[in-house]
Each structure stands twice: as C-alpha cells, then as structure tokens.
Design an enzyme around this catalytic site. Sequence first.
Site, PDB file in Angstrom:
ATOM      1  N   GLY A 193       4.622   0.462  -2.323  1.00 50.47           N
ATOM      2  CA  GLY A 193       4.735   0.096  -3.728  1.00 50.47           C
ATOM      3  C   GLY A 193       6.185   0.105  -4.181  1.00 50.47           C
ATOM      4  O   GLY A 193       6.603  -0.727  -4.993  1.00 50.47           O
ATOM      5  N   HIS A 235       0.834  -1.202   0.000  1.00 52.41           N
ATOM      6  CA  HIS A 235       0.000   0.000   0.000  1.00 52.41           C
ATOM      7  C   HIS A 235       0.869   1.252   0.000  1.00 52.41           C
ATOM      8  O   HIS A 235       1.893   1.311   0.690  1.00 52.41           O
ATOM      9  CB  HIS A 235      -0.900  -0.011   1.237  1.00 52.41           C
ATOM     10  CG  HIS A 235      -1.594   1.300   1.477  1.00 52.41           C
ATOM     11  ND1 HIS A 235      -2.552   1.796   0.614  1.00 52.41           N
ATOM     12  CD2 HIS A 235      -1.445   2.205   2.452  1.00 52.41           C
ATOM     13  CE1 HIS A 235      -2.976   2.961   1.075  1.00 52.41           C
ATOM     14  NE2 HIS A 235      -2.314   3.233   2.187  1.00 52.41           N
ATOM     15  N   SER A 236       0.457   2.244  -0.782  1.00 53.39           N
ATOM     16  CA  SER A 236       1.059   3.568  -0.798  1.00 53.39           C
ATOM     17  C   SER A 236       2.576   3.491  -1.034  1.00 53.39           C
ATOM     18  O   SER A 236       3.012   2.905  -2.018  1.00 53.39           O
ATOM     19  CB  SER A 236       0.713   4.290   0.512  1.00 53.39           C
ATOM     20  OG  SER A 236       1.144   5.619   0.491  1.00 53.39           O
ATOM     21  N   TYR A 237       3.351   4.057  -0.122  1.00 52.90           N
ATOM     22  CA  TYR A 237       4.818   4.062  -0.208  1.00 52.90           C
ATOM     23  C   TYR A 237       5.385   2.662  -0.430  1.00 52.90           C
ATOM     24  O   TYR A 237       6.392   2.486  -1.122  1.00 52.90           O
ATOM     25  CB  TYR A 237       5.373   4.696   1.075  1.00 52.90           C
ATOM     26  CG  TYR A 237       6.769   4.293   1.464  1.00 52.90           C
ATOM     27  CD1 TYR A 237       7.878   4.808   0.786  1.00 52.90           C
ATOM     28  CD2 TYR A 237       6.996   3.413   2.526  1.00 52.90           C
ATOM     29  CE1 TYR A 237       9.164   4.452   1.156  1.00 52.90           C
ATOM     30  CE2 TYR A 237       8.275   3.058   2.903  1.00 52.90           C
ATOM     31  CZ  TYR A 237       9.365   3.574   2.209  1.00 52.90           C
ATOM     32  OH  TYR A 237      10.636   3.216   2.584  1.00 52.90           O
TER      33      TYR A 237
END
Length: 108
Positions: free
Chosen positions: A76, A72-74
Amino acid sequence: VLVHGAWHGAWCWQRVVAALAGRGHRVHAVTLTGLGDRAHLLSPLITLETHIADVMQTLVAEELEDVVLAVHSYAGMLGTAVADRMPERLRHLVYVDAVVPKPGESWS
C-alpha cells in the site's frame, strides 16, 4: 498489476493471475527486490524507494497504460507513491488489506 506485501512474492497472486488472464486481462505480478524468487538480492541497501522503483519500472518496461494497480499489505505504501509519481499511467489503485498511508506517515 499486482504487488504483494512484505515477506512473500508474486507467487501469492497465482490464482488471481490465472482468473484474470482467463477472462482476457493482461496481468503482471511484481516480485519486489530481495523477496520471493528475488530473495537472493536481499541487501541492507534495499529501501522503500527500491520497491517503489520495482513497481514503476514494471509499468515503464511493459509499456503499461490505463493500469489497475492492486497492492497488498506493505505494498500500500508503494501503490500510494506510484499513484503520486505516475498518475497518468493508472486508471485505479486498489488496496487489498493494505496500508493506506496519510501524508507524512511511515509504514512502521
């Protein structure tokens, strides 16, 4: 294996962990060094490489193969690196509202 984004911890996956485990899946939610319940380890020495190592070490320490890695988010950025470095361990990489970096890109 579930990896949270910046500024929180594995706790954010509690409901997902319960739902997957309730369906018989083996589930691991990783807390990255310096975040969440590991905030006491926060240090200027923590880098993207530290967080990549956190995820890779989970795969190794738990002897995980054929993994669905959800980031999720960062995270990635982390998932992309792990998929590049340990492709033999992964079945799928799932980006959940995550950064999907192109070659040479940084998160910032």
